[in-house]
Design an enzyme around this catalytic site. Structure first.
Site, PDB file in Angstrom:
ATOM      1  CB  THR A 191      -0.948   0.027   1.210  1.00 35.39           C
ATOM      2  OG1 THR A 191      -1.858  -1.064   1.127  1.00 35.39           O
ATOM      3  CG2 THR A 191      -1.754   1.325   1.248  1.00 35.39           C
ATOM      4  CG  PHE A 214       0.122   4.753   3.616  1.00 36.57           C
ATOM      5  CD1 PHE A 214      -1.087   4.824   4.281  1.00 36.57           C
ATOM      6  CD2 PHE A 214       0.724   3.513   3.459  1.00 36.57           C
ATOM      7  CE1 PHE A 214      -1.698   3.694   4.780  1.00 36.57           C
ATOM      8  CE2 PHE A 214       0.123   2.369   3.946  1.00 36.57           C
ATOM      9  CZ  PHE A 214      -1.095   2.459   4.620  1.00 36.57           C
TER      10      PHE A 214
END
Length: 354
Positions: free
Chosen positions: A254, A256
């Site tokens: 992921t 960010f």
């Protein structure tokens, strides 16, 4: 105890004394720099340069990433001597967003849990936190649309990014799998561990909850329950990790974004994010992309979202390699200004190091 072992331990003790003395010496220099600085104490471009240099200098046996993480914590502690940073993240405590905040800012920073991505934006914009961490895309699930939508109107700048490998763990209050009757987790995590669960726990019901941290909280309160969450959740809620890395895609990551009120200066290995929209004319979108090609600027992301300005209107989120102040990037952006119906620079920032 053998004389050889005693000698080695004595040498380690002496090295520890040197390491401690040098860390404190570094901290004193950091304090001096803090007094000389005007304004912002956190400089993401400088930290990125330091961490890249540490990885280049490292000769082992520590892995490059391990060495960089150690220096991240040293820099975090030194920065806290100037001003402890507060970082808002999508909560509750124990989420991967909190893990991303710790990875970027170290354990000396104060992490503040927010109930939604919207609240993270509001907290930073209102001055309740110095920085915010928000998810923007996952390598298997795609874009986080709420983050993209909020970036359209916010005055905040992107001043950093964090790539976090998502490792899922199966955890429980007590050891073993006897008496288990439910598995709690966020829907995406259940999907990411689908095949592992089918092989090992096919008969146990799976219940979706709002976050992995909530799943860990529920498992902490019920010895018959399992949770799928990250390592940080097990630590916070006192759970035992029964199986680690149960995700079906081992490279699941992921990305960010770090939000703040200032831009980052060039670090030498940067990325620029922007959003743009095209006039309603034939070939208009191609015209927006052409300046990047002409000036040799590589585009790494192109994502469309409905514009918040009107029906059936769209904006494009773009990531390009380079800093806005780099000559090639600056030239491409200058051309783009006259061609785009809308152009908003979201920020230039160091490409994630760890």
């Amino acid at each position: 105890m053998s004389e050889d072992l005693q000698q080695i331990r004595a040498e380690i003790d002496a090295i520890d004394e040197q390491v401690l003395s040098l860390i404190n010496q570094r901290a004193r220099h950091a304090q001096t720099i803090g007094r000389l600085k005007n304004g912002t104490v956190y400089r993401p471009e400088r930290e990125a340069q330091v961490l890249r240099r540490i990885k280049e200098l490292n000769n082992g046996p520590l892995a490059d990433e391990t060495a960089a993480r150690l220096f991240r914590e040293i820099m975090s502690a030194c920065l806290a001597l100037e001003k402890p940073l507060s970082v808002a993240f999508l909560g509750p405590q124990g989420t991967f967003s909190q893990a991303a905040a710790v990875k970027q800012f170290g354990h000396a920073a104060e992490t503040r849990s927010c109930a939604s991505i919207d609240e993270v934006f509001r907290e930073v914009n209102a001055g309740g936190a110095d920085y915010g961490i928000v998810p923007v895309e996952n390598s298997t699930e795609g874009a986080v649309n709420r983050t993209l939508d909020l970036l359209q109107d916010t005055p905040l700048k992107i001043c950093g990014e964090v790539d976090l490998r998502i490792h899922q763990s199966l955890m429980r209050k007590i050891p073993g799998l006897d008496g288990v009757n439910v598995i709690y987790s966020h829907g995406q995590s259940l999907a990411q561990c689908h095949e592992w669960l089918n092989r090992h726990l096919p008969a146990v019901p799976r219940v979706q909850v709002a976050s992995n941290a909530e799943a860990a909280q529920m498992a902490a309160a019920d010895e018959s329950a399992l949770a799928i969450a990250g390592e940080i959740a097990a630590e916070i809620y006192g759970l035992q990790r029964l199986f680690d890395n149960i995700e079906d895609e081992p490279d699941n990551t992921t990305r960010f974004l770090v939000l703040g009120k200032h831009d980052a200066s060039a670090s030498g290995h940067d990325k620029t994010s922007l959003l743009m929209s095209a006039h309603n004319l034939p070939g208009a979108i191609m015209g927006l992309l052409e300046p990047f090609a002409r000036h040799g600027v590589s585009m790494t992301k192109l994502e469309s979202r409905p514009a918040r300005s009107g029906l059936w209107e769209y904006v494009f989120f773009v990531d390009i390699e380079g800093h806005r102040d780099d000559p090639a990037v600056a030239a491409a952006l200058s051309e783009l200004t006259s061609k785009a119906a809308l152009l908003k620079l979201l920020g230039s920032y160091p490409i994630g190091v760890l």
